[in-house]
Every structure is written in C-alpha cells, then in structure tokens.
Design a protein around this motif. Sequence first.
Motif, PDB file in Angstrom:
ATOM      1  N   ASN A   1       0.966  -1.282   0.103  1.00  0.00           N
ATOM      2  CA  ASN A   1      -0.204  -0.193   0.021  1.00  0.00           C
ATOM      3  C   ASN A   1       0.866   1.110   0.043  1.00  0.00           C
ATOM      4  N   PRO A   2       0.695   2.117  -1.004  1.00  0.00           N
ATOM      5  CA  PRO A   2       1.430   3.464  -1.008  1.00  0.00           C
ATOM      6  C   PRO A   2       1.564   4.185   0.067  1.00  0.00           C
ATOM      7  N   VAL A   3       0.524   4.287   0.906  1.00  0.00           N
ATOM      8  CA  VAL A   3       0.355   5.000   2.140  1.00  0.00           C
ATOM      9  C   VAL A   3       1.340   4.494   3.006  1.00  0.00           C
ATOM     10  N   GLU A   4       1.492   3.122   3.184  1.00  0.00           N
ATOM     11  CA  GLU A   4       2.127   2.457   4.069  1.00  0.00           C
ATOM     12  C   GLU A   4       3.848   2.660   3.817  1.00  0.00           C
ATOM     13  N   VAL A   5       3.936   2.600   2.340  1.00  0.00           N
ATOM     14  CA  VAL A   5       5.249   2.717   2.142  1.00  0.00           C
ATOM     15  C   VAL A   5       5.719   4.255   2.234  1.00  0.00           C
ATOM     16  N   ALA A   6       5.032   5.075   2.262  1.00  0.00           N
ATOM     17  CA  ALA A   6       5.477   6.612   2.210  1.00  0.00           C
ATOM     18  C   ALA A   6       5.499   6.625   3.821  1.00  0.00           C
ATOM     19  N   ALA A   7       4.891   6.010   4.698  1.00  0.00           N
ATOM     20  CA  ALA A   7       5.134   6.193   6.004  1.00  0.00           C
ATOM     21  C   ALA A   7       6.409   5.404   6.553  1.00  0.00           C
ATOM     22  N   ALA A   8       6.751   4.077   6.008  1.00  0.00           N
ATOM     23  CA  ALA A   8       8.022   3.737   6.261  1.00  0.00           C
ATOM     24  C   ALA A   8       9.103   4.578   5.703  1.00  0.00           C
ATOM     25  N   MET A   9       9.053   5.262   4.652  1.00  0.00           N
ATOM     26  CA  MET A   9       9.950   6.039   3.910  1.00  0.00           C
ATOM     27  C   MET A   9      10.456   7.244   4.968  1.00  0.00           C
ATOM     28  N   ASP A  10       9.113   7.744   5.487  1.00  0.00           N
ATOM     29  CA  ASP A  10       9.438   8.917   6.693  1.00  0.00           C
ATOM     30  C   ASP A  10       9.866   8.441   7.781  1.00  0.00           C
ATOM     31  N   ALA A  11      10.062   7.264   8.020  1.00  0.00           N
ATOM     32  CA  ALA A  11      10.547   6.543   9.274  1.00  0.00           C
ATOM     33  C   ALA A  11      12.040   6.414   9.205  1.00  0.00           C
ATOM     34  N   VAL A  12      12.625   6.691   7.960  1.00  0.00           N
ATOM     35  CA  VAL A  12      14.165   6.555   7.676  1.00  0.00           C
ATOM     36  C   VAL A  12      14.709   7.617   7.221  1.00  0.00           C
ATOM     37  N   ASN A  13      13.895   8.758   6.464  1.00  0.00           N
ATOM     38  CA  ASN A  13      14.173   9.828   5.973  1.00  0.00           C
ATOM     39  C   ASN A  13      14.039  11.016   6.710  1.00  0.00           C
ATOM     40  N   PRO A  14      15.015  11.545   7.259  1.00  0.00           N
ATOM     41  CA  PRO A  14      14.893  12.831   8.270  1.00  0.00           C
ATOM     42  C   PRO A  14      14.207  13.836   7.652  1.00  0.00           C
ATOM     43  N   ILE A  15      13.479  14.748   8.333  1.00  0.00           N
ATOM     44  CA  ILE A  15      12.966  15.853   8.046  1.00  0.00           C
ATOM     45  C   ILE A  15      13.754  17.042   8.403  1.00  0.00           C
ATOM     46  N   TYR A  16      14.245  16.848   9.770  1.00  0.00           N
ATOM     47  CA  TYR A  16      14.971  17.740  10.499  1.00  0.00           C
ATOM     48  C   TYR A  16      16.540  17.243  10.532  1.00  0.00           C
ATOM     49  N   ILE A  17      17.551  18.049   9.904  1.00  0.00           N
ATOM     50  CA  ILE A  17      18.864  17.547  10.262  1.00  0.00           C
ATOM     51  C   ILE A  17      19.700  18.898  10.812  1.00  0.00           C
ATOM     52  N   PRO A  18      20.921  18.715  11.114  1.00  0.00           N
ATOM     53  CA  PRO A  18      21.459  20.054  11.632  1.00  0.00           C
ATOM     54  C   PRO A  18      21.953  20.821  10.286  1.00  0.00           C
ATOM     55  N   ARG A  19      21.131  21.615   9.925  1.00  0.00           N
ATOM     56  CA  ARG A  19      21.335  22.251   8.604  1.00  0.00           C
ATOM     57  C   ARG A  19      22.501  23.688   8.883  1.00  0.00           C
ATOM     58  N   ASN A  20      23.309  23.590   8.183  1.00  0.00           N
ATOM     59  CA  ASN A  20      24.418  24.581   8.393  1.00  0.00           C
ATOM     60  C   ASN A  20      23.920  26.021   9.058  1.00  0.00           C
TER      61      ASN A  20
ATOM     62  N   LEU B   1       7.510  23.738  13.145  1.00  0.00           N
ATOM     63  CA  LEU B   1       9.004  23.799  13.088  1.00  0.00           C
ATOM     64  C   LEU B   1       9.469  23.709  11.549  1.00  0.00           C
ATOM     65  N   GLU B   2       8.395  24.333  10.777  1.00  0.00           N
ATOM     66  CA  GLU B   2       8.830  24.526   9.287  1.00  0.00           C
ATOM     67  C   GLU B   2      10.019  25.068   8.914  1.00  0.00           C
ATOM     68  N   ARG B   3      10.545  26.049   9.814  1.00  0.00           N
ATOM     69  CA  ARG B   3      11.794  26.757   9.249  1.00  0.00           C
ATOM     70  C   ARG B   3      12.966  25.807   9.681  1.00  0.00           C
ATOM     71  N   TYR B   4      12.970  24.760  10.488  1.00  0.00           N
ATOM     72  CA  TYR B   4      13.812  23.735  10.830  1.00  0.00           C
ATOM     73  C   TYR B   4      13.949  22.757   9.418  1.00  0.00           C
ATOM     74  N   ALA B   5      13.059  22.800   8.577  1.00  0.00           N
ATOM     75  CA  ALA B   5      12.930  21.820   7.535  1.00  0.00           C
ATOM     76  C   ALA B   5      13.517  22.516   6.341  1.00  0.00           C
ATOM     77  N   GLN B   6      13.598  23.776   6.419  1.00  0.00           N
ATOM     78  CA  GLN B   6      13.677  24.751   5.286  1.00  0.00           C
ATOM     79  C   GLN B   6      15.412  24.494   4.763  1.00  0.00           C
ATOM     80  N   PRO B   7      15.680  24.340   3.352  1.00  0.00           N
ATOM     81  CA  PRO B   7      17.328  24.587   2.946  1.00  0.00           C
ATOM     82  C   PRO B   7      17.461  25.995   3.492  1.00  0.00           C
ATOM     83  N   ALA B   8      18.793  26.187   3.395  1.00  0.00           N
ATOM     84  CA  ALA B   8      19.483  27.396   3.627  1.00  0.00           C
ATOM     85  C   ALA B   8      19.237  28.331   2.362  1.00  0.00           C
TER      86      ALA B   8
END
Length: 501
Positions: A426-445, A480-487
């Motif tokens: 199921n694509p919705v389940e796949v999307a959830a599995a992807m979000d569990a390993v692809n960070p939305i927040y990283i220590p952007r420079n 937390l939108e600003r934490y997900a934005q690229p520089a």
Amino acid sequence: MTSTVTKLFDFDNTLAAALPELVLPWQPVEVPDPQLVAFNAEMAAAVSVDPEALRGEHGVAVLAGNAVPDGTETMAMAYAGHQFGSYSPRLGDGRALLLGEVIDADGRRVDIHLKGSGRTPFSRGGDGKATVGPMLREFLMAEAMHALGVPTGRALAVVTTGEQIFRQSPEPGAVLTRVAAGHLRVGTFEYAVRLEDRSVIRRLADYAIERHYPALAGEQSRYLEFLLSVIETQASLIARWMAVGFIHGVMNTDNMTISGETIDYGPCAFMDRYDQRTVYSSIDHQGRYAFGNQPTIAHWNLTRLAETLLPVIAEDHGVEPESLIPVLSEVLDGFGDRFRAHWADGMRAKLGLSAQAAEASDADADGDGDDDLLRSLVELLQEHRPDYTSFFRSLARSLRGDEGVPEVAATWVAAWRERLAAEDRNPVEVAAAMDAVNPIYIPRNHLVDEALAAAESGDMGPFDELLSVLADPFTERDGLERYAQPAPEDFNRTFRTFCGT
Ligand code: AMP
Ligand code: MG
C-alpha cells in the motif's frame, strides 16, 4: 592544582594496565570559572551517574577538569596518524584526556573523555584549549547523528571555563565531556607498530579485540578476523554517513575509530544540495574529504590499519610479511563490496523498498537487482542537485498524492514506481516507512551557525531548541517549518567550517 572529589562515576579502567606504552598519566589544567552550558541528562543516566550530582558544584568541577574524581587517573593517549595523506609519527591527545572508563547501563564499556582540558606532552604548538562554539557544535552534531541512528560517540556536557582563548579573535574557552565506545584509532595502531617493543602492537590488537570484537578473542586467526571486522563496521558506518548526507570533513587516520563509531566532529557538516564534490572544511583545499570521496578514503585508511597488522598476522602464520600482501589486498578490496551492499540497503530503505529486487538485469546477472535504479538516482541527484534531505520526503509525499514530482525527475520516478509496484504494498504504508528513515530535520548549516552565534553571545535558547528538534528527526511537527527549510542560496555559497579549534 586540581583537587580530588568524591566519586561520581564508577570507574573501571583497563587501558593503562594493558597498554602502559600508549598512555601518559596527565592532569587537566585548572580553569577560573566553570559554568555548565550544555548538559545531556540522558547520557548521564546512561553512564550511571546521578544527573543532579553531575550538575552540582563538584560535578561541574570534574567536567571542567578542575577536579579529578576518586577511582581514576587521567591519561593522555598516544597516537600517530596520516593527516591529509602525510604521516605524523606523534599526534596524541594534545588537548584531551581520558577521564576513565565506565560500564554503561547496557553493560558496555565506554570512555569518558575531556576535550579542551589543557596542554599535554602531545600538544606540539597548540594551547591545549577548546572554544565554546566548536564544542557545542560537536555536542549538537553527535546528538543529531545518534538520533539519526548513526553509530557515534556522544556528548555529556559542555562547560565554559571563564577564559578567553585566542583564535581568529578572542573566544570563550570551553571543555567538552564526551562518551564513546573507545578512543582507539587507526592512528593508535600506526603509533604502536613503530615502537621498538614489538609486543605492543600485538597487545593493542588483543585489547581492541577483547573490547570491541570479543567473539574473536582466542581465535587462531584473530588478527586477520579483526581486520575484517573493522572493515565491516567501517563499511557500515560510511554507508550510513552517505545515506544521511554527512560529511566528516577530516577523515585522517587518527580520527577513524576501531569501534566503528563516528568521533572527532571538527569541520563536519550535512550536505544541503546534493553534490558528490561537496566540501565545507576551510582546510580541505584539494577536496580529499569531499562527500563522494568518503568511501575511497575509508578504504585508504583501512589499508594503513592493515599495514600495522601485517607483522603479527605473518608471525602467527609463520610466513614472511611480504608474502601476505596479496592476501591483505584482497581482504581490503572486500571493503568496496561491503560498503556498496550496506549503502544499497540504506538507499532501498530510503526509497521504501523492503527487499532487494528479485531479479538482476541481464547486464549484471550476479549483481544487485536494484543497481540500475540506484545508479540512475545518483546521476539524477548529481545532475539536478536538489536539497538532498527534502528530496526523499517529497518522494514520500508524491506517493500519498500530496505533491507531484519535478518534471526533470519524471523518468526516474516512473522507474521507481514500477519497482515499488512489484512489491505490491500500500503506497500510504510505503510513504510512512520512508518517512521513518528519511529525516525531515537535520542540523542544517545555517541553523547550526545561528544557534552557535546566539550561544556565543550568551543566549542558549536557539541551541536548546535546535537540539530538541533534532532529537526526533523523522516526525514532522507543526510550527517547526523553518527547521525543515534549506538554507538561503547565498548562505551555502560562502559557508565554510573550521577544524575543531
Ligand atoms: P584534530 O584535528 O582535532 O583531530 O586534532 C589533530 C591533532 O591536533 C590531535 O593530536 C589533537 O590533540 C591536536 N590538537 C588540535 N587542537 C589542539 C590545540 N588547540 N592544542 C593542542 N593540540 C591540539
Ligand atoms: Mg582528532
């Protein structure tokens, strides 16, 4: 003069007794006014210390190097290393000390290490000090890596010292206390093998085996197996760096651990826009430690480790060291396959693929069935250089139908969707599995810079907030939108990191 205080940690030191040749008992230098500015209560608990005791006056004195607790003796560790490819026979802890070893809550032996604790006989021209910006940076990056599931040493605390340290300008001095599975490095082996006493390298290898790869202890072929094990843990580690877009920045052999943890966060950074050639470090003029070079450099560093083990392996097999060179070269060449296998597994998870493709294409009949898909992904990323982190979140959104994919990616996305369809999930389940390993927040420079600038002027608010955002990098939260934005583009054009000083 440092004083002694009652015990905080339950020390259980082993290194100095096993390898007196590799340590030098040495005291931290006293500092005028220790103030705790960052504290990791979770880590305190993990190393079985009462967080309140550590935050108290005596605890902070220990974290500043103004007091050495009962039951331990502080040591500078000796090591050598290849820095940017050139050999330095004597590096060692020039501004760090091993406070001692403890058994953590999981029963694992860990080092408690001070960084910025003053000059030692290994300081060469340096002042033995550290400044608050880089120490907080190490704290933050290590915590972020841990939350991302990457093996790493972690920070326990940062204490400012009340001193001004001269770098480009005067900066507040600081001491970082860090915790790691161990501080044996490839450079420790390079140092040991060149000592006149031929027994040291063997004792070092036995100690490292006992501590980090205990299943090998006592095995006849343990030194060769040990080399294989370090190759495997490093292949796995570097694959994880590559999957999250982490650039260590200074992969000298003295910064590569035997345990397989990431340590020595100097000029490291996360990549924003994808580019294999990305270098942020101000001192890496040739791009030796560029993002895409990291696997090659790891192999180069492991070759230096193999060289140190050659004499003991040869002795045990009763052969001349030279005769083993082809064998060790083949073992080292295994790094590439191991790295690629770990990397492919990591990338498959990022793409929501639960298993390796059943059939390989005719072109690589015995290869990995997803080779083509992954290779073309890298080509796509390199050609269009999207923000690396956001790219994978947007793929998941496209599965939910929330968002289209950019036109330039359409061909590759069609191939990916076809491959996903073969798994029949199921694509919705796949999307959830992807979000569990692809960070939305990283220590952007730009966020790290902003938090450190505020901290340097006495406001820890942005640092604390960023740290808490990064503690849960996979769950999107409102506000937390600003934490997900690229520089902003112009930020990245000029952004440079400086090496741990
Ligand atoms: P790093 O680049 O931080 O991994 O350090 C490389 C070597 O330089 C190690 O031996 C460090 O102990 C030493 N070092 C780095 N900074 C200083 C400093 N401020 N004072 C003395 N030694 C230092
Ligand atoms: Mg180092």
